[in-house]
Design a protein around this motif. Sequence first.
Motif, PDB file in Angstrom:
ATOM      1  N   GLU A  51      -4.356  -3.087 -48.043  1.00  0.00           N
ATOM      2  CA  GLU A  51      -3.845  -1.995 -47.205  1.00  0.00           C
ATOM      3  C   GLU A  51      -4.692  -1.802 -45.958  1.00  0.00           C
ATOM      4  OE1 GLU A  51      -1.010  -0.384 -48.022  1.00  0.00           O
ATOM      5  OE2 GLU A  51      -0.911  -1.719 -49.753  1.00  0.00           O
ATOM      6  N   GLY A  52      -5.950  -2.250 -46.005  1.00  0.00           N
ATOM      7  CA  GLY A  52      -6.844  -2.096 -44.868  1.00  0.00           C
ATOM      8  C   GLY A  52      -8.200  -2.681 -45.187  1.00  0.00           C
ATOM      9  N   VAL A  53      -9.133  -2.595 -44.220  1.00  0.00           N
ATOM     10  CA  VAL A  53     -10.471  -3.149 -44.398  1.00  0.00           C
ATOM     11  C   VAL A  53     -11.498  -2.213 -43.769  1.00  0.00           C
ATOM     12  CG1 VAL A  53     -10.175  -4.604 -42.325  1.00  0.00           C
ATOM     13  CG2 VAL A  53     -11.987  -5.136 -43.973  1.00  0.00           C
ATOM     14  N   VAL A  54     -12.629  -2.040 -44.474  1.00  0.00           N
ATOM     15  CA  VAL A  54     -13.775  -1.305 -43.930  1.00  0.00           C
ATOM     16  C   VAL A  54     -14.943  -2.279 -43.820  1.00  0.00           C
ATOM     17  CG1 VAL A  54     -15.257   0.724 -44.099  1.00  0.00           C
ATOM     18  CG2 VAL A  54     -12.979   0.764 -45.167  1.00  0.00           C
ATOM     19  N   VAL A  55     -15.511  -2.376 -42.614  1.00  0.00           N
ATOM     20  CA  VAL A  55     -16.667  -3.242 -42.374  1.00  0.00           C
ATOM     21  C   VAL A  55     -17.887  -2.339 -42.190  1.00  0.00           C
ATOM     22  CG1 VAL A  55     -17.620  -5.117 -40.998  1.00  0.00           C
ATOM     23  CG2 VAL A  55     -15.133  -4.875 -41.208  1.00  0.00           C
ATOM     24  N   PHE A  56     -18.867  -2.482 -43.081  1.00  0.00           N
ATOM     25  CA  PHE A  56     -20.011  -1.572 -43.109  1.00  0.00           C
ATOM     26  C   PHE A  56     -21.168  -2.098 -42.255  1.00  0.00           C
ATOM     27  CE2 PHE A  56     -17.461  -0.052 -46.519  1.00  0.00           C
ATOM     28  CZ  PHE A  56     -17.790   1.285 -46.684  1.00  0.00           C
ATOM     29  N   GLY A  57     -22.293  -1.381 -42.320  1.00  0.00           N
ATOM     30  CA  GLY A  57     -23.434  -1.681 -41.480  1.00  0.00           C
ATOM     31  C   GLY A  57     -24.416  -2.644 -42.113  1.00  0.00           C
ATOM     32  N   GLY A  58     -25.574  -2.790 -41.460  1.00  0.00           N
ATOM     33  CA  GLY A  58     -26.636  -3.667 -41.935  1.00  0.00           C
ATOM     34  C   GLY A  58     -27.687  -3.802 -40.855  1.00  0.00           C
ATOM     35  N   LEU A  86      -8.217  -0.882 -39.786  1.00  0.00           N
ATOM     36  CA  LEU A  86      -9.567  -1.455 -39.745  1.00  0.00           C
ATOM     37  C   LEU A  86     -10.534  -0.343 -39.371  1.00  0.00           C
ATOM     38  CD1 LEU A  86     -11.733  -3.726 -39.358  1.00  0.00           C
ATOM     39  CD2 LEU A  86     -10.713  -4.168 -37.137  1.00  0.00           C
ATOM     40  N   LEU A  87     -11.631  -0.242 -40.138  1.00  0.00           N
ATOM     41  CA  LEU A  87     -12.653   0.758 -39.857  1.00  0.00           C
ATOM     42  C   LEU A  87     -13.997   0.055 -39.822  1.00  0.00           C
ATOM     43  CD1 LEU A  87     -13.634   3.695 -39.519  1.00  0.00           C
ATOM     44  CD2 LEU A  87     -13.612   3.903 -42.024  1.00  0.00           C
ATOM     45  N   GLY A  88     -14.675   0.116 -38.660  1.00  0.00           N
ATOM     46  CA  GLY A  88     -15.992  -0.479 -38.513  1.00  0.00           C
ATOM     47  C   GLY A  88     -17.046   0.610 -38.410  1.00  0.00           C
ATOM     48  N   LEU A  89     -18.076   0.513 -39.255  1.00  0.00           N
ATOM     49  CA  LEU A  89     -19.141   1.514 -39.283  1.00  0.00           C
ATOM     50  C   LEU A  89     -20.446   0.853 -38.847  1.00  0.00           C
ATOM     51  CD1 LEU A  89     -18.285   3.191 -42.719  1.00  0.00           C
ATOM     52  CD2 LEU A  89     -17.520   3.866 -40.432  1.00  0.00           C
ATOM     53  N   CYS A  90     -21.042   1.355 -37.780  1.00  0.00           N
ATOM     54  CA  CYS A  90     -22.307   0.867 -37.230  1.00  0.00           C
ATOM     55  C   CYS A  90     -22.210  -0.633 -36.911  1.00  0.00           C
ATOM     56  CB  CYS A  90     -23.470   1.207 -38.159  1.00  0.00           C
ATOM     57  SG  CYS A  90     -25.074   1.125 -37.313  1.00  0.00           S
ATOM     58  N   LEU A  91     -22.826  -1.517 -37.696  1.00  0.00           N
ATOM     59  CA  LEU A  91     -22.699  -2.947 -37.426  1.00  0.00           C
ATOM     60  C   LEU A  91     -21.233  -3.366 -37.399  1.00  0.00           C
ATOM     61  CD1 LEU A  91     -23.905  -5.846 -37.148  1.00  0.00           C
ATOM     62  CD2 LEU A  91     -23.934  -5.925 -39.658  1.00  0.00           C
ATOM     63  N   GLY A  92     -20.418  -2.808 -38.296  1.00  0.00           N
ATOM     64  CA  GLY A  92     -18.993  -3.137 -38.310  1.00  0.00           C
ATOM     65  C   GLY A  92     -18.316  -2.760 -37.001  1.00  0.00           C
ATOM     66  N   GLU A 146     -29.029  -0.699 -31.455  1.00  0.00           N
ATOM     67  CA  GLU A 146     -28.110  -1.263 -30.458  1.00  0.00           C
ATOM     68  C   GLU A 146     -26.915  -0.331 -30.301  1.00  0.00           C
ATOM     69  OE1 GLU A 146     -28.499  -6.015 -30.487  1.00  0.00           O
ATOM     70  OE2 GLU A 146     -27.615  -5.209 -32.316  1.00  0.00           O
ATOM     71  N   GLY A 147     -26.295  -0.407 -29.150  1.00  0.00           N
ATOM     72  CA  GLY A 147     -25.070   0.338 -28.892  1.00  0.00           C
ATOM     73  C   GLY A 147     -24.025  -0.601 -28.338  1.00  0.00           C
ATOM     74  N   PHE A 148     -22.866  -0.048 -27.934  1.00  0.00           N
ATOM     75  CA  PHE A 148     -21.806  -0.911 -27.413  1.00  0.00           C
ATOM     76  C   PHE A 148     -21.045  -0.234 -26.283  1.00  0.00           C
ATOM     77  CE2 PHE A 148     -20.448   0.930 -31.551  1.00  0.00           C
ATOM     78  CZ  PHE A 148     -19.416   1.768 -31.133  1.00  0.00           C
ATOM     79  N   ASP A 149     -20.448  -1.081 -25.448  1.00  0.00           N
ATOM     80  CA  ASP A 149     -19.567  -0.602 -24.392  1.00  0.00           C
ATOM     81  C   ASP A 149     -18.173  -0.389 -24.965  1.00  0.00           C
ATOM     82  OD1 ASP A 149     -21.613  -0.749 -22.533  1.00  0.00           O
ATOM     83  OD2 ASP A 149     -21.039  -2.742 -21.809  1.00  0.00           O
ATOM     84  N   LEU A 150     -17.347   0.319 -24.221  1.00  0.00           N
ATOM     85  CA  LEU A 150     -15.973   0.572 -24.654  1.00  0.00           C
ATOM     86  C   LEU A 150     -15.108  -0.644 -24.318  1.00  0.00           C
ATOM     87  CD1 LEU A 150     -14.095   2.817 -25.825  1.00  0.00           C
ATOM     88  CD2 LEU A 150     -13.529   3.378 -23.447  1.00  0.00           C
ATOM     89  N   ALA A 176     -13.792   2.331 -34.541  1.00  0.00           N
ATOM     90  CA  ALA A 176     -15.203   1.950 -34.521  1.00  0.00           C
ATOM     91  C   ALA A 176     -16.037   3.223 -34.455  1.00  0.00           C
ATOM     92  CB  ALA A 176     -15.491   1.062 -33.312  1.00  0.00           C
ATOM     93  N   LEU A 177     -16.926   3.399 -35.407  1.00  0.00           N
ATOM     94  CA  LEU A 177     -17.832   4.548 -35.436  1.00  0.00           C
ATOM     95  C   LEU A 177     -19.263   4.023 -35.395  1.00  0.00           C
ATOM     96  CD1 LEU A 177     -16.222   6.689 -38.316  1.00  0.00           C
ATOM     97  CD2 LEU A 177     -15.632   6.680 -35.875  1.00  0.00           C
TER      98      LEU A 177
END
Length: 237
Positions: A51-58, A86-92, A146-150, A176-177
């Motif tokens: 149904e979906g995917v969550v990509v976690f940090g590290g 799709l939900l990306g958390l930190c590294l994700g 690290e951070g990211f651009d939009l 993306a969070l």
Amino acid sequence: MGQIRKILIILHQEQSTPGRVGFLLRQLGFELDIRRPRFGDPLPQSMREYEGVVVFGGPMSANDNDEYIREEINWLAKPLKEGKPLLGLCLGAQMLTRHLGARVYRLDNGGTEAGYYPITPLAAAHEITADACAPFPGHVYQWHSEGFDLPNGATQLAEGSTFPVQAYRYAGNAYALQFHPEVTYETINRWAMRGTERLKAPGTKPADEHIAGWHLYDSAVATWIKAFLPKWIETPA
């Protein structure tokens, strides 16, 4: 019996767990399929069963040249193309950003966020859980250097002072969070106690402030993520 509904969970350390996000998804009736590509777990060729995917940090970087990092970033094309949440958390979140062609970067002064920090929700953030009376949180738990651009085509949801882009939505159901809504009290305690060296970086909060911040701010984060997840997972592309 109804069909089992599965969520793919991607973790990056041996001892990592999906924390509060995993608990809430199970409460919603989902089965979690946990994969750790760093340790040889394959990622599915299709999202048909999920149904979906969550990509976690590290602790690794989305800019690293390790094969599993490159392959995971490329693999994100599958849920995006198939329209799966799709939900990306930190590294994700940083991996999704790299996949979408935007920059993931370190600050020149080595500045890092670790602890609770204020963020400012933007107009688009208020739509997400407004009907659930669960406002986007104003203080969140961070642990990143690290951070990211939009990315092009993404809608920014929240901004911060040290790392300006704190959350965005892409293509309707990819989020993306930069922060960690999944952490529990136990997680924060463990990270803060074991991360003594990393807490010497510029901009980080001392360990006791991590725990104090949980008491002040976690209930608002918990209320929001509990309202957000059902909306995220049911959102059509």
